[in-house]
Design a protein around this motif. Sequence first.
Motif, short mmCIF file in Angstrom:
data_model
loop_
_atom_site.label_atom_id
_atom_site.label_comp_id
_atom_site.label_asym_id
_atom_site.label_seq_id
_atom_site.Cartn_x
_atom_site.Cartn_y
_atom_site.Cartn_z
N PRO B 133 92.38 89.33 11.32
CA PRO B 133 93.02 88.52 10.15
C PRO B 133 92.07 87.39 9.51
O PRO B 133 92.38 86.89 8.36
CB PRO B 133 94.36 88.00 10.23
CG PRO B 133 94.56 88.39 11.97
CD PRO B 133 93.48 89.21 12.33
N GLU B 134 91.60 86.61 10.41
CA GLU B 134 90.67 85.35 10.04
C GLU B 134 89.31 85.84 9.59
O GLU B 134 88.81 86.93 10.01
CB GLU B 134 90.32 84.42 11.46
CG GLU B 134 91.52 84.21 12.18
CD GLU B 134 92.07 85.49 13.19
OE1 GLU B 134 91.21 86.32 13.52
OE2 GLU B 134 93.04 85.22 13.87
N LYS B 135 88.93 85.20 8.47
CA LYS B 135 87.71 85.35 7.54
C LYS B 135 86.50 85.59 8.50
O LYS B 135 86.31 84.69 9.46
CB LYS B 135 87.65 84.45 6.51
CG LYS B 135 86.84 84.82 5.26
CD LYS B 135 87.41 86.00 4.45
CE LYS B 135 86.34 86.93 3.82
NZ LYS B 135 86.98 88.39 3.45
N LEU B 136 85.78 86.80 8.45
CA LEU B 136 84.51 86.89 9.13
C LEU B 136 83.45 86.26 8.23
O LEU B 136 83.40 86.82 7.03
CB LEU B 136 84.48 88.13 9.54
CG LEU B 136 85.22 88.84 10.58
CD1 LEU B 136 84.97 90.35 10.75
CD2 LEU B 136 84.95 87.96 11.98
N ASP B 137 82.44 85.78 8.87
CA ASP B 137 81.28 85.29 8.07
C ASP B 137 80.20 86.50 8.22
O ASP B 137 79.52 86.79 9.07
CB ASP B 137 80.63 84.15 8.82
CG ASP B 137 79.39 83.53 8.01
OD1 ASP B 137 78.65 84.29 7.25
OD2 ASP B 137 79.39 82.25 8.09
N ILE B 138 80.06 87.34 7.32
CA ILE B 138 79.24 88.37 7.30
C ILE B 138 77.65 88.02 7.41
O ILE B 138 76.89 88.86 8.18
CB ILE B 138 79.62 89.41 6.17
CG1 ILE B 138 80.78 89.86 6.06
CG2 ILE B 138 78.45 90.47 5.90
CD1 ILE B 138 80.98 91.04 4.99
N GLU B 139 77.32 87.02 6.58
CA GLU B 139 75.99 86.77 6.79
C GLU B 139 75.55 86.19 8.25
O GLU B 139 74.47 86.72 8.50
CB GLU B 139 75.68 85.54 5.98
CG GLU B 139 75.30 85.99 4.52
CD GLU B 139 74.37 87.44 4.36
OE1 GLU B 139 73.64 87.26 4.96
OE2 GLU B 139 75.12 88.23 3.69
N LYS B 140 76.32 85.59 9.05
CA LYS B 140 76.24 85.30 10.54
C LYS B 140 76.14 86.56 11.22
O LYS B 140 75.16 86.97 12.20
CB LYS B 140 77.35 84.46 10.83
CG LYS B 140 77.05 83.10 10.83
CD LYS B 140 78.28 82.11 11.51
CE LYS B 140 78.05 80.70 11.20
NZ LYS B 140 79.16 80.06 11.94
N MET B 141 77.16 87.64 10.66
CA MET B 141 76.88 88.92 11.65
C MET B 141 75.51 89.74 11.58
O MET B 141 75.15 90.37 12.37
CB MET B 141 78.10 89.72 11.40
CG MET B 141 79.74 89.06 11.73
SD MET B 141 80.93 89.81 10.90
CE MET B 141 81.13 91.50 11.94
N ARG B 142 75.16 89.56 10.17
CA ARG B 142 74.01 90.49 9.96
C ARG B 142 72.77 89.92 10.49
O ARG B 142 71.91 90.55 11.23
CB ARG B 142 73.92 90.40 8.15
CG ARG B 142 74.64 91.13 7.43
CD ARG B 142 74.33 91.30 6.04
NE ARG B 142 75.23 92.48 5.35
CZ ARG B 142 75.64 92.07 4.31
NH1 ARG B 142 75.49 90.93 3.54
NH2 ARG B 142 76.71 92.94 3.76
#
Lengths: 245, 245
Positions: B133-142
Amino acid sequence: MNNYKLTIQYDGGRYKGWQRLGNSDNTIQGKIENVLTELAGEKIEIIGSGRTDAGVHALLQIANFKMHKNATEEEVMDYLNRYLPHDISVVDVTLMHDRFHARYNAKDKTYLYKIWNMPYTHPFMRKYSMHVPEKLDIEKMRKASEYFLGKHDFTSYSNAKSKKKSMVREIYSLEIMDNEGFIEIEIRGNGFLYNMVRKMVGTLIEVGLGQKDAATIPTILESKERIQTGRMADAEGLYLKKVGF
Amino acid sequence: MNNYKLTIQYDGGRYKGWQRLGNSDNTIQGKIENVLTELAGEKIEIIGSGRTDAGVHALLQIANFKMHKNATEEEVMDYLNRYLPHDISVVDVTLMHDRFHARYNAKDKTYLYKIWNMPYTHPFMRKYSMHVPEKLDIEKMRKASEYFLGKHDFTSYSNAKSKKKSMVREIYSLEIMDNEGFIEIEIRGNGFLYNMVRKMVGTLIEVGLGQKDAATIPTILESKERIQTGRMADAEGLYLKKVGF
């Protein structure tokens, strides 16, 4: 009184439909009202744009309710999503003017019906579509669907109980799409009688299987005799997709 | 002996995984072997391209089996789909040359992981994705995902039991897509250890939530210590998507 509009999504699979039934709360309306009554500290009644039958899903159902308590849109949404079962989600809450009424103001509705038309079942969509293993003739179905367009008395294509109210409804559009093994039927109209979409889709399936001649549809409509209509499509393939205001 | 290749799709939700476990047949392999043994009139063993864990799904799993009986591809497919439970489907059967082996000949595998990254649950995908439910930081994940690319000893990112076999695997690609509320992670590699994808995704989620610094990944890989890795993503979000030959 604050008037809140709810945008709701649900998997109808384990419910007896939208409408609360007496004390039983195994309905979508019942589940939502119970949570809102807790939040409001007063008995809350919600008004849906329309009822969905037992087992029918909603991609977008609209409802509204009034309460004395001052709560922000976000607070209402968070509270509902925290306490509702996981097969019902509130995707939007908006404060409306006092006269907004989800049923009276609804101008049209769009239903989507999904048929999985492959010889084998679809493991992930088996509860969210109707499985028709025999190949359907989409062109025949498209031609047949034209007979439903426009204003008709849909008595023969419903199981509505009341005999007093008008059974006339107008179908604005009926599109049949071929989508990677799924046949998707999208129907927009100013309103739908009890079981009407499922009986219409049932007939389209019979036509697609070559079991019924499309040309019989006008005669069946005119007869206003339920006994003339055949198959009713399963509840699990049907979704309320959009409500127009 | 006829050698048949099976292309299989399954909802792993109620199974103990692919691999048959002794006499229990609550496994995908067990369910399929039981049906094939009936068809063949002899004990049939099927070879999967690889195992999927309990609860993990397959969009496309490949397997093969040999039998003496002469049955056409269509006959085998029809028989399987008639007697298999509705959460397992055989979408293709192909007669292969005698040496085709679904495990030895598999060159690479692609896994897909689906995260539903909205505050509310997804009524229709709640059993087919992991809800964060908490917003994920996609750029960090990438950025973090780049540390997994290439050849590494993945001991720390698996729960594999054997200590004799090589824990070195090569990751060819890892893509993270943002798809209407879903974050989809697609990982292709020459092979995957037990729980490896779920542990990698678990780390990417921790990075996306700001709970872990991506730069620790190389150190954790080098340590070859399982205790260093954190969260493991849920089984229900994981799909075997493709097997390359």
